[in-house]
Design a protein around this motif. Structure first.
Motif, PDB file in Angstrom:
ATOM      1  N   ASP A   1     -11.254 -37.053  72.244  1.00 21.80           N
ATOM      2  CA  ASP A   1      -9.923 -36.734  72.770  1.00 21.80           C
ATOM      3  C   ASP A   1      -9.071 -36.055  71.703  1.00 21.80           C
ATOM      4  N   VAL A   2      -9.171 -36.540  70.484  1.00 17.72           N
ATOM      5  CA  VAL A   2      -8.435 -35.926  69.379  1.00 17.72           C
ATOM      6  C   VAL A   2      -8.919 -34.497  69.161  1.00 17.72           C
TER       7      VAL A   2
ATOM      8  N   GLY B   1       3.171 -35.591  60.031  1.00 15.74           N
ATOM      9  CA  GLY B   1       1.938 -35.241  60.737  1.00 15.74           C
ATOM     10  C   GLY B   1       0.865 -34.731  59.793  1.00 15.74           C
ATOM     11  N   ALA B   2       1.259 -33.901  58.808  1.00 20.99           N
ATOM     12  CA  ALA B   2       0.298 -33.367  57.843  1.00 20.99           C
ATOM     13  C   ALA B   2      -0.286 -34.475  56.982  1.00 20.99           C
ATOM     14  N   TRP B   3       0.551 -35.438  56.597  1.00 21.07           N
ATOM     15  CA  TRP B   3       0.054 -36.573  55.811  1.00 21.07           C
ATOM     16  C   TRP B   3      -0.925 -37.406  56.638  1.00 21.07           C
ATOM     17  N   PHE B   4      -0.626 -37.555  57.923  1.00 20.77           N
ATOM     18  CA  PHE B   4      -1.470 -38.375  58.780  1.00 20.77           C
ATOM     19  C   PHE B   4      -2.840 -37.736  58.920  1.00 20.77           C
ATOM     20  N   GLY B   5      -2.863 -36.450  59.282  1.00 20.88           N
ATOM     21  CA  GLY B   5      -4.107 -35.698  59.314  1.00 20.88           C
ATOM     22  C   GLY B   5      -5.010 -35.987  60.495  1.00 20.88           C
ATOM     23  N   VAL B   6      -5.939 -35.064  60.743  1.00 16.85           N
ATOM     24  CA  VAL B   6      -6.848 -35.180  61.878  1.00 16.85           C
ATOM     25  C   VAL B   6      -7.866 -36.289  61.669  1.00 16.85           C
ATOM     26  N   ASP B   7      -8.405 -36.411  60.456  1.00 11.77           N
ATOM     27  CA  ASP B   7      -9.456 -37.403  60.208  1.00 11.77           C
ATOM     28  C   ASP B   7      -8.942 -38.823  60.445  1.00 11.77           C
ATOM     29  N   ARG B   8      -7.753 -39.120  59.943  1.00 13.22           N
ATOM     30  CA  ARG B   8      -7.197 -40.451  60.149  1.00 13.22           C
ATOM     31  C   ARG B   8      -6.939 -40.702  61.633  1.00 13.22           C
ATOM     32  N   LEU B   9      -6.489 -39.650  62.336  1.00  9.23           N
ATOM     33  CA  LEU B   9      -6.230 -39.769  63.770  1.00  9.23           C
ATOM     34  C   LEU B   9      -7.525 -40.058  64.528  1.00  9.23           C
ATOM     35  N   ARG B  10      -8.618 -39.414  64.119  1.00  4.49           N
ATOM     36  CA  ARG B  10      -9.914 -39.674  64.760  1.00  4.49           C
ATOM     37  C   ARG B  10     -10.347 -41.123  64.562  1.00  4.49           C
ATOM     38  N   ARG B  11     -10.172 -41.629  63.336  1.00  7.00           N
ATOM     39  CA  ARG B  11     -10.587 -43.011  63.057  1.00  7.00           C
ATOM     40  C   ARG B  11      -9.790 -44.015  63.892  1.00  7.00           C
TER      41      ARG B  11
ATOM     42  N   SER C   1      11.629 -33.035  69.536  1.00  6.21           N
ATOM     43  CA  SER C   1      11.412 -33.629  68.217  1.00  6.21           C
ATOM     44  C   SER C   1       9.934 -33.898  67.961  1.00  6.21           C
ATOM     45  N   LEU C   2       9.261 -34.512  68.924  1.00  5.14           N
ATOM     46  CA  LEU C   2       7.905 -34.993  68.714  1.00  5.14           C
ATOM     47  C   LEU C   2       6.892 -33.872  68.515  1.00  5.14           C
ATOM     48  N   ILE C   3       7.176 -32.662  69.004  1.00  8.30           N
ATOM     49  CA  ILE C   3       6.218 -31.567  68.908  1.00  8.30           C
ATOM     50  C   ILE C   3       5.928 -31.198  67.467  1.00  8.30           C
ATOM     51  N   SER C   4       6.820 -31.570  66.542  1.00  9.86           N
ATOM     52  CA  SER C   4       6.616 -31.241  65.128  1.00  9.86           C
ATOM     53  C   SER C   4       5.458 -32.022  64.529  1.00  9.86           C
ATOM     54  N   ILE C   5       5.172 -33.211  65.046  1.00 13.49           N
ATOM     55  CA  ILE C   5       4.131 -34.051  64.467  1.00 13.49           C
ATOM     56  C   ILE C   5       2.731 -33.456  64.666  1.00 13.49           C
ATOM     57  N   PRO C   6       2.328 -33.093  65.899  1.00 12.10           N
ATOM     58  CA  PRO C   6       1.001 -32.476  66.039  1.00 12.10           C
ATOM     59  C   PRO C   6       0.883 -31.149  65.300  1.00 12.10           C
ATOM     60  N   ALA C   7       2.001 -30.429  65.172  1.00 10.27           N
ATOM     61  CA  ALA C   7       1.956 -29.190  64.389  1.00 10.27           C
ATOM     62  C   ALA C   7       1.575 -29.487  62.948  1.00 10.27           C
ATOM     63  N   GLY C   8       2.073 -30.598  62.415  1.00 10.22           N
ATOM     64  CA  GLY C   8       1.699 -30.992  61.065  1.00 10.22           C
ATOM     65  C   GLY C   8       0.274 -31.507  60.990  1.00 10.22           C
ATOM     66  N   VAL C   9      -0.152 -32.239  62.015  1.00  7.57           N
ATOM     67  CA  VAL C   9      -1.510 -32.792  62.032  1.00  7.57           C
ATOM     68  C   VAL C   9      -2.540 -31.673  61.934  1.00  7.57           C
ATOM     69  N   VAL C  10      -2.352 -30.588  62.700  1.00  9.39           N
ATOM     70  CA  VAL C  10      -3.325 -29.492  62.694  1.00  9.39           C
ATOM     71  C   VAL C  10      -3.044 -28.484  61.591  1.00  9.39           C
ATOM     72  N   ARG C  11      -2.011 -28.773  60.781  1.00  4.00           N
ATOM     73  CA  ARG C  11      -1.638 -27.906  59.660  1.00  4.00           C
ATOM     74  C   ARG C  11      -1.350 -26.470  60.111  1.00  4.00           C
ATOM     75  N   MET C  12      -0.529 -26.341  61.150  1.00  2.00           N
ATOM     76  CA  MET C  12      -0.053 -25.010  61.519  1.00  2.00           C
ATOM     77  C   MET C  12       0.572 -24.367  60.285  1.00  2.00           C
ATOM     78  N   PRO C  13       0.328 -23.083  60.028  1.00  8.44           N
ATOM     79  CA  PRO C  13       0.942 -22.449  58.854  1.00  8.44           C
ATOM     80  C   PRO C  13       2.437 -22.747  58.790  1.00  8.44           C
ATOM     81  N   LEU C  14       2.889 -23.222  57.638  1.00  7.93           N
ATOM     82  CA  LEU C  14       4.256 -23.699  57.511  1.00  7.93           C
ATOM     83  C   LEU C  14       5.274 -22.618  57.834  1.00  7.93           C
ATOM     84  N   TRP C  15       5.006 -21.381  57.409  1.00  9.62           N
ATOM     85  CA  TRP C  15       5.958 -20.294  57.666  1.00  9.62           C
ATOM     86  C   TRP C  15       6.105 -20.054  59.171  1.00  9.62           C
TER      87      TRP C  15
END
Length: 232
Positions: free
Chosen positions: A112-113, A90-100, A139-153
């Motif tokens: 919507d994003v 999710g972090a690699w994917f990122g918000v900008d790529r998701l918007r595009r 399982s899937l909830i981890s992906i949006p957490a990475g997209v928005v870069r929730m603090p890893l800790w």
């Protein structure tokens, strides 16, 4: 009694029997680490049911193959590792790529994003923790957490706590129910089906609302284009 014999006793002809055999084989070879590997795989491939894997680990522990605390520890480690991998995706994917991508999809736009990101930034902690108790979303909830870069800790802490509770509960099911653990699987199948139906219903509702909105916009544009300017 070996874990292989336990699996044979527990097998009720379910389509999961092949999976159970594979998990049991891992536990036979590498002990509780095998259950951890299976749960990590379950995070990456949600159709794999932790509701079947975890009780098998508890059942094996009750037969002395390894300690109960080892089953809880390594399945929780497996949950965390699998979740971290999805977070990384999710972090690699990122918000900008998701918007595009959203801008190119029918019925979806970049706004919507933005709304989803805003919601997750506000409620993401609850979503990550409680999402660990919901089939598929676990399982899937981890992906949006990475997209928005929730603090890893924070992500790791909430995932560990939620996984610890979930894993312990189902490992104890296998520990206490023994060969009858599959009874719980039947109820969890119902819960999973309810979740799937809910998701499908939400998608259908979203599509219907968006199609109606787009049709209304087109009618309004046509009406504006058909208007004849008043004569001076």
């Amino acid at each position: 009694m070996t874990t292989t014999e336990i699996a044979a006793a527990a097998d009720q002809g379910s389509w999961l029997s092949t999976l159970v055999d594979a998990v049991v084989g891992l536990m036979d070879v590498i002990g509780p680490y095998g259950a951890g590997v299976a749960i990590a795989a379950e995070n990456l491939f949600p159709p794999l049911p932790s509701e079947a894997i975890l009780p098998m680990a508890g059942l094996a522990a009750s037969r002395g193959s390894f300690a109960l605390w080892e089953a809880v520890l390594w399945t929780t480690v497996g949950s965390l590792l699998g979740a971290l991998l999805l977070y990384g995706i999710g972090a690699w994917f990122g918000v900008d790529r998701l918007r595009r991508i959203a801008a190119r999809l029918p019925l979806v736009d970049a706004k919507d994003v933005d709304r989803t990101v805003a919601w997750f930034e506000k409620h993401g902690g609850k979503a990550v923790f409680f999402g660990r108790f919901v089939p598929i979303f676990r399982s899937l909830i981890s992906i949006p957490a990475g997209v928005v870069r929730m603090p890893l800790w924070r992500f790791a802490l909430l995932t560990t706590l939620g996984s610890l509770i979930w894993n312990t509960a189902f490992i104890l099911v296998g520990w206490y129910l023994g060969e009858a653990w599959h009874i719980v699987e039947q109820y969890m199948d119902v819960v999973q089906n309810v979740v799937i139906v809910g998701v499908v219903a939400a998608v259908v509702w979203f599509v219907v609302v968006r199609v109606r909105a787009q049709r209304a916009d087109r009618r309004a544009e046509q009406a504006d284009g058909a208007e004849v300017p008043a004569a001076d």
